[in-house]
Design a protein around this motif. Structure first.
Motif, PDB file in Angstrom:
ATOM      1  N   THR A   1       0.825  -1.220   0.000  1.00 15.12           N
ATOM      2  CA  THR A   1       0.000   0.000   0.000  1.00 15.12           C
ATOM      3  C   THR A   1       0.856   1.267   0.000  1.00 15.12           C
ATOM      4  O   THR A   1       0.328   2.354  -0.215  1.00 15.12           O
TER       5      THR A   1
ATOM      6  N   ASP B   1      -5.217   2.660   3.116  1.00 15.58           N
ATOM      7  CA  ASP B   1      -6.075   1.673   2.474  1.00 15.58           C
ATOM      8  C   ASP B   1      -6.536   2.220   1.125  1.00 15.58           C
ATOM      9  O   ASP B   1      -7.233   3.237   1.060  1.00 15.58           O
ATOM     10  N   LYS B   2      -6.097   1.550   0.057  1.00 17.26           N
ATOM     11  CA  LYS B   2      -6.486   1.930  -1.304  1.00 17.26           C
ATOM     12  C   LYS B   2      -6.204   3.406  -1.592  1.00 17.26           C
ATOM     13  O   LYS B   2      -7.007   4.123  -2.186  1.00 17.26           O
TER      14      LYS B   2
ATOM     15  N   THR C   1     -16.978   2.149  -6.507  1.00 10.31           N
ATOM     16  CA  THR C   1     -16.007   1.759  -5.478  1.00 10.31           C
ATOM     17  C   THR C   1     -15.920   0.243  -5.384  1.00 10.31           C
ATOM     18  O   THR C   1     -16.937  -0.452  -5.303  1.00 10.31           O
ATOM     19  N   ASN C   2     -14.688  -0.262  -5.376  1.00  8.02           N
ATOM     20  CA  ASN C   2     -14.464  -1.699  -5.266  1.00  8.02           C
ATOM     21  C   ASN C   2     -14.492  -2.101  -3.795  1.00  8.02           C
ATOM     22  O   ASN C   2     -13.638  -1.689  -3.005  1.00  8.02           O
TER      23      ASN C   2
ATOM     24  N   LYS D   1     -12.439  -7.122  -0.554  1.00  7.83           N
ATOM     25  CA  LYS D   1     -11.310  -7.047   0.356  1.00  7.83           C
ATOM     26  C   LYS D   1     -10.253  -8.046  -0.080  1.00  7.83           C
ATOM     27  O   LYS D   1     -10.517  -9.237  -0.188  1.00  7.83           O
ATOM     28  N   GLN D   2      -9.060  -7.514  -0.328  1.00  7.92           N
ATOM     29  CA  GLN D   2      -7.963  -8.404  -0.693  1.00  7.92           C
ATOM     30  C   GLN D   2      -7.416  -9.061   0.556  1.00  7.92           C
ATOM     31  O   GLN D   2      -7.054  -8.381   1.517  1.00  7.92           O
TER      32      GLN D   2
END
Length: 639
Positions: free
Chosen positions: A40, A225-226, A295-296, A299-300
């Motif tokens: 990240t 985060d993202k 928005t994706n 959750k990875q």
């Protein structure tokens, strides 16, 4: 008052925005921890704030007169300098005086004039308190004696990290930036460091995966985060709770936006070109809704699920192992028979011989004497501290295919190397990138994948938590809790040890190994109890001596009327209490197995070989049960 500020900073790496238009400020007394999954941009952001990398957009500013020091995961030194020269490389006059003083007093051939000169210099700068702090830092980090004169090019990775840490602590900057400061430190040193960094006057920003360290040191958590930044005032448990709340709110908001988007999209298709102000405002709002609806929410996270090779009756039997290097004894008469589902933590100071023991058990190193008998069905999975070795031309998928083309999961599914990589958060596009382009955490994740793809039933993990993000650590812990094979862990992460280890091998001076029944927190409580008992014994001895002196002065008549006190009943120690509890559990399990064996023998079904095996096992079981009952009764007297 911000000591360090970042305004609208962005960084693009490999055609991907790590973060964009971030704003951040660090005030006096704030102790902030950066968290987020690997990749990240935590380390990149730290380097940008430290001035080691230039942001693509935005500005980082430091208040005038404020000194900022950065400690990276892989410290960089002038390889031509000695350890002493590296540590005291600061332009601080007091540090220079301390360095000269240390150099003179450690020189057995120093001149009296030189000693007088450095003493006067130390007095003039009031440097004695500072010198005491320097000595404490060097002593706690094990940087003493011959090591100070060694060239930094000769140091191991762990030694380089401790030298770098000593340098930043001795410099006493206004702002500390620390990237994984606990890596390569032993548990005692970590506990000392967290106490030192918990000062309310200290200002620091750190990246760490150590949850106990994070809870003790940080008073704020910032999540990346993202590409976005979220701040949480509180400890790790508070962060986990509020992060879950935030994600739930985001899910609700995105679902609402998607429903509204469908309605507005239909309006956009039917409406002619906007002519009025209201129509234009609605069109602008449509694009805002579209962005929100896109928005994706996926959750990875890593998926750990591999088949475990079946274990046989014999796993590993170590008998009377001895090992020394020169005059240094690292293992003295160590014996242990590993049992199914053993979950053992291996602890001890740096250099005590933890990696040596692991290498002997796996056959990479031979003991000086003693034997190691490994069962025929034992399959090792050995995750080492050594960084992943690869050819510069190798791609991610090549590293996995070196070990296996396919892997079998716990549910029986068979996956290709590419599919398995996808479960470990290496999507197809990344699988064909060069390994050299991966972050430190991604390389460690790839290394873990290579270990698990062998379907081991005896996992040996040497510092598995280094460089892994908190999300991956939580998933790894969950996988290991349900792992049906044997587990042997070396880790400086106390939270990790507490959750996974059921007993410890504690390496002690002289090569002795204490088999302690409990996890790391239990062991720390045991040590504290032992220290308390030692202090009480010392007090009792002093009181006894005082009574003896007083008794010598008492007249015979007074002595005849004295009543001897009854001896106090001995109380169980912490270790004995834990052993007592574990004996009860073990005896219950043996009784259950005994009942099953008796039922098998009385059932009349089975081959002659089965009956012989059952009978032999029942005989051995009864002997073991008898020994445990005797010890249980012995301990019961102290409870």
């Amino acid at each position: 008052m911000n000591l360090l500020s970042a305004e609208n900073i962005s960084k693009n790496y490999a055609d991907r925005w790590l973060f964009k238009d971030l704003n951040f400020g660090l005030q006096q007394g704030q102790r902030v921890a950066f968290v987020g999954i690997n990749g990240t941009g935590k380390t990149t952001l730290m380097r940008v704030l430290a001035g080691l990398e230039i942001p693509d957009t935005g500005l980082v500013s430091v208040r005038k007169g404020i000194r900022v020091t950065y400690l990276g995961q892989q410290p960089v030194f002038d390889e031509s300098l000695s350890v002493e020269e590296t540590i005291f490389a600061s332009q601080n006059d007091t540090l220079k005086a301390i360095q000269e003083y240390e150099h003179v007093i450690n020189d057995p051939n120093h001149k009296s004039d030189d000693l007088q000169r450095v003493l006067e210099r130390m007095d003039a700068l009031n440097a004695w308190d500072y010198e005491a702090q320097v000595q404490q830092i060097l002593g706690r980090l094990g940087i003493l004696g011959e090591l100070l004169t060694r060239n930094v090019a000769q140091l191991s990775g762990g030694q380089r990290k401790r030298v770098a840490l000593a340098r930043v602590l001795i410099e006493e900057p206004d702002v500390l930036l620390l990237d994984e400061p606990t890596n390569h430190l032993d548990l005692a040193t970590i506990e000392w460091l967290e106490n030192r960094l918990s000062s309310p006057t200290l200002t620091l920003l750190m990246v760490t995966h150590d949850r106990y360290f994070l809870d003790k040191v940080a008073n704020e958590i910032v999540e990346l985060d993202k590409g976005n930044m979220y701040r949480y005032q509180g400890n790790y448990a508070y962060f986990v709770e509020k992060k879950a709340d935030r994600e739930m709110r985001e899910t609700v908001e995105v679902e609402k936006a998607r429903q509204l988007f469908k309605k507005e999209l239909d309006w956009m298709r039917r409406m002619p070109q906007a002519r009025g102000t209201k129509q234009k405002a609605r069109i602008d709002a449509f694009y805002v809704t579209k962005e929100k609806a896109s928005t994706n929410l996926n959750k990875q996270q890593v998926e750990l699920s591999v088949k475990t090779t079946r274990q046989g009756g014999k796993i590993i039997e170590a008998d009377s192992l001895n090992k020394k290097f020169g005059d240094n004894v690292v293992l003295n008469d160590f014996s242990y028979v590993f049992k199914k589902k053993d979950r053992i933590g291996l602890v001890g100071p740096n250099g005590a011989g933890k990696s040596t023991l692991l290498n002997m058990l796996t056959g990479k190193l031979q003991p000086d004497s003693g034997t190691i008998d490994v069962g025929t069905n034992t399959v090792f999975g050995y995750y080492t501290q050594t960084e992943l070795e690869f050819d510069p031309s190798q791609r991610v998928i090549d590293i996995v295919k070196e070990v296996a083309e396919v892997v079998e999961l716990a549910n029986g599914d068979v996956l290709t190397a590419s599919q398995f990589l996808n479960l470990f958060l290496f999507p197809p596009a990344q699988q064909y990138t060069l390994v050299s382009k991966l972050s430190g955490g991604e390389k460690r994740r790839l290394q873990l994948l290579r270990v698990l793809i062998k379907n081991p039933n005896f996992l040996i993990l040497d510092e598995p938590t280094n460089d892994l993000d908190l999300a991956t650590l939580n998933i790894l812990e969950d996988f290991l809790l349900h792992f049906t094979g044997c587990l042997l862990i070396v880790s400086h992460d106390r939270y990790f040890l507490d959750h996974l280890a059921e007993h410890l091998f504690v390496l002690e001076p002289g090569g002795a190994v204490l088999n302690f029944p409990g996890n790391y927190t239990d062991y720390r409580e045991y040590l504290e109890e032992r220290e308390t008992e030692a202090a009480l014994e010392a007090e009792e001895k002093a009181a006894k001596a005082a009574r003896a002196a007083a008794k010598a002065a008492i007249t015979p008549a007074a002595v005849s009327t004295a009543v001897a006190p009854s001896p106090a009943k001995r109380r169980a120690t912490f270790a004995e209490k834990k052993e007592y509890e574990q004996l009860e559990k073990a005896m219950a399990g043996l009784e259950t197995e005994k009942e099953q064996l008796t039922a098998n023998l009385n059932g009349g079904s089975g081959s002659p070989q089965d009956f012989a095996a059952w009978g032999a096992r029942l005989q051995a079981l009864e002997k073991e049960l008898s020994q445990k009952e005797e010890r249980w009764l012995e301990l019961a007297d102290y409870m």
